[in-house]
Design a protein around this motif. Structure first.
Motif, PDB file in Angstrom:
ATOM      1  N   ALA A  70      39.383  44.024 -74.103  1.00  0.00           N
ATOM      2  CA  ALA A  70      40.181  44.787 -75.063  1.00  0.00           C
ATOM      3  C   ALA A  70      39.455  44.893 -76.401  1.00  0.00           C
ATOM      4  O   ALA A  70      38.823  43.939 -76.849  1.00  0.00           O
ATOM      5  CB  ALA A  70      41.537  44.119 -75.280  1.00  0.00           C
ATOM      6  N   GLY A  71      39.572  46.055 -77.015  1.00  0.00           N
ATOM      7  CA  GLY A  71      39.105  46.244 -78.385  1.00  0.00           C
ATOM      8  C   GLY A  71      40.226  45.881 -79.342  1.00  0.00           C
ATOM      9  O   GLY A  71      41.400  46.154 -79.065  1.00  0.00           O
ATOM     10  N   LEU A  72      39.899  45.249 -80.465  1.00  0.00           N
ATOM     11  CA  LEU A  72      40.906  44.770 -81.425  1.00  0.00           C
ATOM     12  C   LEU A  72      40.616  45.297 -82.822  1.00  0.00           C
ATOM     13  O   LEU A  72      39.459  45.402 -83.231  1.00  0.00           O
ATOM     14  CB  LEU A  72      40.904  43.243 -81.488  1.00  0.00           C
ATOM     15  N   LEU A  73      41.678  45.596 -83.548  1.00  0.00           N
ATOM     16  CA  LEU A  73      41.600  45.970 -84.950  1.00  0.00           C
ATOM     17  C   LEU A  73      42.750  45.268 -85.658  1.00  0.00           C
ATOM     18  O   LEU A  73      43.910  45.415 -85.259  1.00  0.00           O
ATOM     19  CB  LEU A  73      41.719  47.485 -85.126  1.00  0.00           C
ATOM     20  N   ALA A 112      37.631  39.242 -74.286  1.00  0.00           N
ATOM     21  CA  ALA A 112      37.357  39.229 -72.853  1.00  0.00           C
ATOM     22  C   ALA A 112      38.265  38.199 -72.197  1.00  0.00           C
ATOM     23  O   ALA A 112      38.300  37.052 -72.607  1.00  0.00           O
ATOM     24  CB  ALA A 112      35.890  38.895 -72.591  1.00  0.00           C
ATOM     25  N   ASN A 113      39.002  38.625 -71.186  1.00  0.00           N
ATOM     26  CA  ASN A 113      39.808  37.713 -70.381  1.00  0.00           C
ATOM     27  C   ASN A 113      38.966  37.332 -69.166  1.00  0.00           C
ATOM     28  O   ASN A 113      38.534  38.198 -68.410  1.00  0.00           O
ATOM     29  CB  ASN A 113      41.104  38.374 -69.934  1.00  0.00           C
ATOM     30  N   ILE A 114      38.764  36.031 -68.995  1.00  0.00           N
ATOM     31  CA  ILE A 114      37.952  35.532 -67.897  1.00  0.00           C
ATOM     32  C   ILE A 114      38.851  34.734 -66.978  1.00  0.00           C
ATOM     33  O   ILE A 114      39.436  33.729 -67.389  1.00  0.00           O
ATOM     34  CB  ILE A 114      36.777  34.693 -68.416  1.00  0.00           C
ATOM     35  N   GLY A 115      38.952  35.185 -65.741  1.00  0.00           N
ATOM     36  CA  GLY A 115      39.865  34.548 -64.803  1.00  0.00           C
ATOM     37  C   GLY A 115      41.292  34.636 -65.316  1.00  0.00           C
ATOM     38  O   GLY A 115      41.666  35.550 -66.036  1.00  0.00           O
ATOM     39  N   ARG A 116      42.107  33.650 -64.985  1.00  0.00           N
ATOM     40  CA  ARG A 116      43.499  33.640 -65.425  1.00  0.00           C
ATOM     41  C   ARG A 116      43.753  32.699 -66.607  1.00  0.00           C
ATOM     42  O   ARG A 116      44.838  32.658 -67.145  1.00  0.00           O
ATOM     43  CB  ARG A 116      44.402  33.228 -64.269  1.00  0.00           C
ATOM     44  N   SER A 117      42.712  31.940 -67.009  1.00  0.00           N
ATOM     45  CA  SER A 117      42.989  30.897 -68.000  1.00  0.00           C
ATOM     46  C   SER A 117      42.075  30.875 -69.225  1.00  0.00           C
ATOM     47  O   SER A 117      42.224  30.002 -70.063  1.00  0.00           O
ATOM     48  CB  SER A 117      42.934  29.529 -67.320  1.00  0.00           C
ATOM     49  N   THR A 118      41.140  31.813 -69.356  1.00  0.00           N
ATOM     50  CA  THR A 118      40.201  31.753 -70.475  1.00  0.00           C
ATOM     51  C   THR A 118      40.137  33.087 -71.218  1.00  0.00           C
ATOM     52  O   THR A 118      40.054  34.141 -70.598  1.00  0.00           O
ATOM     53  CB  THR A 118      38.787  31.379 -69.985  1.00  0.00           C
ATOM     54  N   LEU A 119      40.166  32.990 -72.558  1.00  0.00           N
ATOM     55  CA  LEU A 119      39.966  34.148 -73.428  1.00  0.00           C
ATOM     56  C   LEU A 119      38.748  33.879 -74.297  1.00  0.00           C
ATOM     57  O   LEU A 119      38.597  32.777 -74.832  1.00  0.00           O
ATOM     58  CB  LEU A 119      41.165  34.357 -74.359  1.00  0.00           C
ATOM     59  N   VAL A 120      37.888  34.873 -74.453  1.00  0.00           N
ATOM     60  CA  VAL A 120      36.761  34.781 -75.370  1.00  0.00           C
ATOM     61  C   VAL A 120      36.899  35.957 -76.330  1.00  0.00           C
ATOM     62  O   VAL A 120      36.946  37.109 -75.903  1.00  0.00           O
ATOM     63  CB  VAL A 120      35.403  34.832 -74.645  1.00  0.00           C
ATOM     64  N   ARG A 121      36.999  35.632 -77.620  1.00  0.00           N
ATOM     65  CA  ARG A 121      37.198  36.669 -78.628  1.00  0.00           C
ATOM     66  C   ARG A 121      36.084  36.577 -79.664  1.00  0.00           C
ATOM     67  O   ARG A 121      35.891  35.546 -80.283  1.00  0.00           O
ATOM     68  CB  ARG A 121      38.549  36.480 -79.303  1.00  0.00           C
ATOM     69  N   ALA A 122      35.340  37.680 -79.827  1.00  0.00           N
ATOM     70  CA  ALA A 122      34.287  37.778 -80.841  1.00  0.00           C
ATOM     71  C   ALA A 122      34.695  38.869 -81.818  1.00  0.00           C
ATOM     72  O   ALA A 122      35.155  39.940 -81.406  1.00  0.00           O
ATOM     73  CB  ALA A 122      32.954  38.112 -80.194  1.00  0.00           C
ATOM     74  N   ALA A 123      34.534  38.593 -83.123  1.00  0.00           N
ATOM     75  CA  ALA A 123      34.997  39.549 -84.118  1.00  0.00           C
ATOM     76  C   ALA A 123      34.143  39.506 -85.373  1.00  0.00           C
ATOM     77  O   ALA A 123      33.453  38.522 -85.645  1.00  0.00           O
ATOM     78  CB  ALA A 123      36.451  39.257 -84.487  1.00  0.00           C
ATOM     79  N   PHE A 135      37.193  36.506-101.241  1.00  0.00           N
ATOM     80  CA  PHE A 135      36.769  35.109-101.145  1.00  0.00           C
ATOM     81  C   PHE A 135      35.472  34.926-100.370  1.00  0.00           C
ATOM     82  O   PHE A 135      34.929  33.829-100.326  1.00  0.00           O
ATOM     83  CB  PHE A 135      37.862  34.264-100.520  1.00  0.00           C
ATOM     84  N   PHE A 136      34.971  35.971 -99.708  1.00  0.00           N
ATOM     85  CA  PHE A 136      33.725  35.880 -98.952  1.00  0.00           C
ATOM     86  C   PHE A 136      33.157  37.287 -98.784  1.00  0.00           C
ATOM     87  O   PHE A 136      33.844  38.278 -99.027  1.00  0.00           O
ATOM     88  CB  PHE A 136      33.942  35.202 -97.587  1.00  0.00           C
ATOM     89  N   ASP A 137      31.885  37.387 -98.369  1.00  0.00           N
ATOM     90  CA  ASP A 137      31.232  38.686 -98.198  1.00  0.00           C
ATOM     91  C   ASP A 137      31.511  39.293 -96.831  1.00  0.00           C
ATOM     92  O   ASP A 137      31.775  40.476 -96.707  1.00  0.00           O
ATOM     93  CB  ASP A 137      29.724  38.565 -98.405  1.00  0.00           C
ATOM     94  N   SER A 138      31.393  38.501 -95.787  1.00  0.00           N
ATOM     95  CA  SER A 138      31.716  38.928 -94.417  1.00  0.00           C
ATOM     96  C   SER A 138      31.741  37.677 -93.552  1.00  0.00           C
ATOM     97  O   SER A 138      31.316  36.602 -93.980  1.00  0.00           O
ATOM     98  CB  SER A 138      30.704  39.941 -93.884  1.00  0.00           C
ATOM     99  N   GLU A 139      32.224  37.842 -92.336  1.00  0.00           N
ATOM    100  CA  GLU A 139      32.390  36.679 -91.467  1.00  0.00           C
ATOM    101  C   GLU A 139      32.265  37.129 -90.018  1.00  0.00           C
ATOM    102  O   GLU A 139      32.710  38.213 -89.656  1.00  0.00           O
ATOM    103  CB  GLU A 139      33.772  36.096 -91.720  1.00  0.00           C
ATOM    104  N   VAL A 140      31.669  36.286 -89.206  1.00  0.00           N
ATOM    105  CA  VAL A 140      31.635  36.485 -87.758  1.00  0.00           C
ATOM    106  C   VAL A 140      32.451  35.374 -87.151  1.00  0.00           C
ATOM    107  O   VAL A 140      32.326  34.217 -87.530  1.00  0.00           O
ATOM    108  CB  VAL A 140      30.191  36.461 -87.211  1.00  0.00           C
ATOM    109  N   SER A 141      33.339  35.741 -86.224  1.00  0.00           N
ATOM    110  CA  SER A 141      34.252  34.774 -85.640  1.00  0.00           C
ATOM    111  C   SER A 141      34.083  34.761 -84.119  1.00  0.00           C
ATOM    112  O   SER A 141      33.972  35.817 -83.497  1.00  0.00           O
ATOM    113  CB  SER A 141      35.682  35.162 -86.006  1.00  0.00           C
TER     114      SER A 141
END
Length: 148
Positions: A70-73, A112-123, A135-141
């Motif tokens: 999924a794409g997130l905003l 990204a949903n991996i299997g039935r029990s794991t979520l990986v979110r990069a932002a 309070f900051f310039d930018s951030e990677v999460s």
């Protein structure tokens, strides 16, 4: 207070309103030579308003590995509902010069949903305002969530 909706199979929305209120003050002390001063500082009451929109690029609950992408905003707003305490002890002064702040950040990412029990979110997070509301310039999460 939160709200969650999925108007159809492709889109989803999450939003919430939260207020953090301090329950007590913090004691601060200063000692300079024979002079000793004591005061207290109370945290500010903060309000958070967040809205998250998502679009499923791919979903297959029967897949062995990647079951969804999924794409997130997201839009995040934080404001102080009262002025910050300022303290003068001997030669020491501290506190928030501006007194209040209004922070607005924009987040965009993939989940990204991996299997039935794991979520990986990069932002990537970018502030939308300048000083003193930045309070900051930018951030990677990167978040990895395991569900039991």
């Amino acid at each position: 207070i939160a709200y969650q909706a999925a108007p159809n199979e492709d889109y989803f929305f999450n939003g919430f309103l939260q207020v953090d209120t301090p329950t007590n003050a913090n004691t601060v002390q200063s000692k300079f030579m024979s002079s000793r001063q004591t005061s207290s500082v109370r945290d500010q009451t903060l309000m958070y308003v967040d809205a998250s929109f998502g679009y499923w690029l791919f979903r297959d609950e029967e897949a062995n590995f990647l079951t969804g992408l999924a794409g997130l905003l997201e839009l995040h707003y934080t404001t102080a509902l009262n002025r910050a305490d300022n303290v003068n002890l001997n030669f020491v002064h501290f506190g928030a010069g501006a007194g209040r702040f209004d922070v607005v950040n924009l987040t965009t990412g993939l989940q990204a949903n991996i299997g039935r029990s794991t979520l990986v979110r990069a932002a990537f997070v970018a502030p939308l305002r300048g000083d003193p509301n930045r309070f900051f310039d930018s951030e990677v999460s990167l978040a990895i969530v395991f569900r039991l």
